[in-house]
Design a protein around this motif. Structure first.
Motif, short mmCIF file in Angstrom:
data_model
loop_
_atom_site.label_atom_id
_atom_site.label_comp_id
_atom_site.label_asym_id
_atom_site.label_seq_id
_atom_site.Cartn_x
_atom_site.Cartn_y
_atom_site.Cartn_z
N LYS A 1 23.29 -1.90 16.26
CA LYS A 1 23.27 -2.95 17.14
C LYS A 1 23.89 -2.62 18.59
N GLU A 2 24.44 -1.59 18.65
CA GLU A 2 25.10 -0.92 19.88
C GLU A 2 23.94 -0.55 20.85
N TRP A 3 23.02 0.31 19.96
CA TRP A 3 21.79 0.83 20.67
C TRP A 3 20.74 -0.25 21.12
N TRP A 4 20.66 -1.17 20.39
CA TRP A 4 19.65 -2.45 20.62
C TRP A 4 20.23 -3.16 21.88
N LEU A 5 21.44 -3.42 21.89
CA LEU A 5 21.89 -4.28 23.14
C LEU A 5 22.08 -3.45 24.48
N ASN A 6 22.05 -2.00 24.27
CA ASN A 6 22.08 -1.23 25.48
C ASN A 6 20.75 -1.20 25.87
N LEU A 7 19.73 -1.21 24.96
CA LEU A 7 18.00 -0.95 25.31
C LEU A 7 18.02 -2.29 25.89
N VAL A 8 18.32 -3.33 25.53
CA VAL A 8 17.90 -4.88 26.27
C VAL A 8 18.58 -4.69 27.59
N ALA A 9 19.72 -4.39 27.85
CA ALA A 9 20.06 -4.62 29.14
C ALA A 9 19.59 -3.38 30.20
N ASN A 10 19.30 -2.33 29.60
CA ASN A 10 18.69 -1.17 30.38
C ASN A 10 17.04 -1.17 30.68
N ASP A 11 16.35 -1.65 29.53
CA ASP A 11 15.08 -1.50 29.58
C ASP A 11 14.50 -2.72 28.91
N PRO A 12 14.28 -3.97 29.45
CA PRO A 12 14.03 -5.16 28.78
C PRO A 12 12.47 -5.17 28.61
N ILE A 13 11.75 -4.52 29.36
CA ILE A 13 10.34 -4.62 29.19
C ILE A 13 9.87 -3.77 28.10
N HIS A 14 10.46 -2.64 27.89
CA HIS A 14 10.18 -1.80 26.61
C HIS A 14 10.46 -2.50 25.20
N VAL A 15 11.46 -3.44 25.45
CA VAL A 15 11.82 -4.16 24.32
C VAL A 15 11.08 -5.20 23.98
#
Length: 573
Positions: free
Chosen positions: A48-62
């Motif tokens: 969960k922590e990894w996913w939220l950090n990924l959304v915050a830092n790289d939304p296009i990738h998500v």
């Protein structure tokens, strides 16, 4: 310092998972149940922590990754529904299945075996015995060349006379026709020039001993459990007799020739070949995929013209001699025409224009040259120097099965990995190799057989010349070389034969000769589509050292009577 702080949050999951795995691998005690539960419950939190950090830092990738996952899931689900619907939709009813089966049986299905047109009149070759051949015929059979076959199947008119007289024993036909009778005729149709294949007791004895020792087959290709000691002995015996460094044995005479050519000439190479080469050489040229140029049959002037054109092309393109492998491909004694290659002139051109020579001595070995070593001996040339690659069939003068290629060690060793007939065909039975060894020994020990063969061929030629010039009024002419034991008779180009159907005429002559107790071969129509230039229709007469003068006199008389009979019948019709 905690390493995780210096790593971006997006990689925390991987780092912590790796740290946990490393700790589990190197710890020296077993985990307790509570520790296992802590590990399992920590993964959802980390993810969960990894996913939220990924959304915050790289939304296009998500966004891209989520879209791909949804598309894959949708594709799998929809396809499974389509397959089920398709199966249900395309399922045939029992009535439709029966209709399709009926239609297939009536209109599409091929017969399990071809329909054979049974004819009451037929004959099979029962036995060959050197100078004679025994035919098994029906009591009601009218002896004709079109009713002769080497198998037990009733014969149709499209069976060639050449195939009928290849020789060899065959089993009798099992049928309900009347009891057969046997008829023996003089054999002038096979190329057993030295009488080795059926009548030599020494060769038979050696072959039988080998059959008792080794059995019949050799159980595989030469490179895979198929090499027996007699195969190596035959290679050594042939190399020693012919005077080369080494020899390589193939299990079939035709594949010897075709495999050798294809082993050396490849795509991008150049082959200059005689238009009159026979089918095995033509097959090798085709399999090589090389660039091919042709010159007129046995015409050295035309060959020089072709080679000069190649040289001009080299100058124009700036191509060096070593940029392309180049080969001349010829026969020593041409099977389809009976002509001998002018080897002196050929070698001069080969050396002048920097070509290698592939020479097939299948029909010249054992009959030409002082000791039967072939056309190279006849012209006083040296193998490996004047002729780089030489192929020899063991199925003519040697009277066995298979073939060999002789030359330098490099020529032979190259074929052990590149000769398709050597690598992928089962090796020859040991008893046939033993028979070939004995035949080569006899060729060296019994020069009188070669002397008798030459006397017979000269006598036959003189009798045929007299027949053609006087009795037949030059309807037939001899076109083969006087040094050849294979005499070729063709229809003369005269006004009387202008409208004559040569193929039909010569075939009828051969049939009538068979009625008179002599077996000849009609050629010319069997090779259409298999060679570069189809040989003209002809009668081929092969003499052996076993024939007597009385045999030759009878054969020539039968030929003359047959020609007169057929011509009179054609004139009457």
């Amino acid at each position: 310092m905690d390493p995780s702080r210096s790593i971006p949050n997006v990689y925390n999951l991987g780092f912590k998972a790796g740290s946990l795995v490393a700790e589990l691998l190197y710890m020296r005690r077993r985990l307790t149940l509570s520790e296992v539960a802590d590990v399992l419950t920590s993964f959802p939190v980390l993810y969960k922590e990894w996913w939220l950090n990924l959304v915050a830092n790289d939304p296009i990738h998500v966004l891209v990754e989520t879209t791909l996952i949804i598309a894959i899931v949708y594709f799998l689900v929809s396809r499974s529904k389509d397959w089920k619907a398709s199966d249900e939709k395309e399922k045939l009813t029992a009535k439709e299945e029966n209709e399709l089966l009926y239609d297939w049986k009536q209109n599409i299905r091929a017969p399990l075996a071809p329909k054979v047109q049974h004819q009451p009149e037929y004959a099979v070759i029962h036995k060959t015995d050197g100078r004679t051949i025994t035919l098994q015929v029906n009591v009601s059979s009218s002896m004709s060349a079109s009713s002769v076959s080497t198998d037990s199947t009733p014969v149709t008119n499209n069976v060639s006379t050449e195939d009928a007289f290849k020789g060899g024993a065959t089993r009798a036909s099992e049928n309900t026709h009347p009891a057969p009778e046997f008829k023996t005729v003089l054999n002038f149709g096979t190329s057993d020039y030295l009488g080795r294949s059926a009548s030599n007791s020494l060769i038979k004895e050696a072959a039988l001993k080998a059959l008792d020792k080794y059995g019949c087959g050799s159980c595989g290709p030469r490179g895979f459990y198929g090499t027996v000691d007699v195969h190596l002995e035959l290679e050594s015996a042939m190399a020693k007799f012919i005077g080369t460094d080494d020899a390589i044995l193939y299990s079939d005479g035709a594949s010897t020739v075709s495999s050798t050519v294809a082993a050396f000439a490849k795509r991008g190479d150049l082959i200059v070949a005689d238009e009159g080469i026979y089918e095995p050489l033509m097959t090798g040229v085709s399999l090589s995929r090389a660039n091919v140029k042709w010159f007129k049959h046995n015409d050295m002037a035309d060959l020089q013209k072709v080679l000069a054109q190649v040289q001009e092309s080299d100058i124009k393109l700036g191509r060096k001699l070593n940029d392309q492998r180049r080969f001349l491909v010829v026969e020593g004694l041409y099977k389809n025409t009976g002509k001998v290659v002018p080897l002196d002139d050929l070698i001069k051109l080969k050396e002048k224009y920097c070509f290698r020579l592939i020479l097939d001595e299948s029909n010249s070995f054992g009959v030409l040259g002082k000791t039967g070593r072939g056309v190279t001996e006849l012209f006083g040339k040296q193998l490996m120097r004047d002729v780089e690659i030489t192929t020899i069939s063991l199925e003519n003068a040697v009277g066995s099965i298979g073939g060999v290629t002789v030359g330098s060690e490099e020529v032979v060793d190259h074929q052990r990995l590149s000769g398709s007939g050597y690598c992928f065909s089962a090796s020859s039975p040991p008893f046939t190799a033993t028979a070939a060894i004995k035949s080569i020994e006899l060729l060296a020990e019994q020069p009188e057989t070669l002397k008798q063969l030459r006397e017979n061929q000269l006598y036959l030629r003189s009798k045929l010349l007299n027949l053609c010039q006087h009795k037949l009024e030059e309807v037939l002419v001899i076109t083969s070389d006087e040094r050849s034991p294979m005499v070729i008779l063709q229809v003369a180009d005269i006004p009387e034969t202008k409208n004559l159907d040569e193929i039909a005429f010569l075939s009828e002559v051969v049939k009538e000769s068979l009625n008179r107790g002599v077996a000849f071969v009609a050629t010319g129509h069997q090779s259409v589509g298999l060679v570069r230039t189809a040989p003209p229709p002809a009668i081929r007469i092969c003499v052996s050292c076993l024939h007597t003068k009385e045999d030759i006199d009878h054969a020539v008389t039968a030929l003359g009577e047959s020609v007169d009979f057929v011509l009179n019948r054609m004139h009457d019709s």
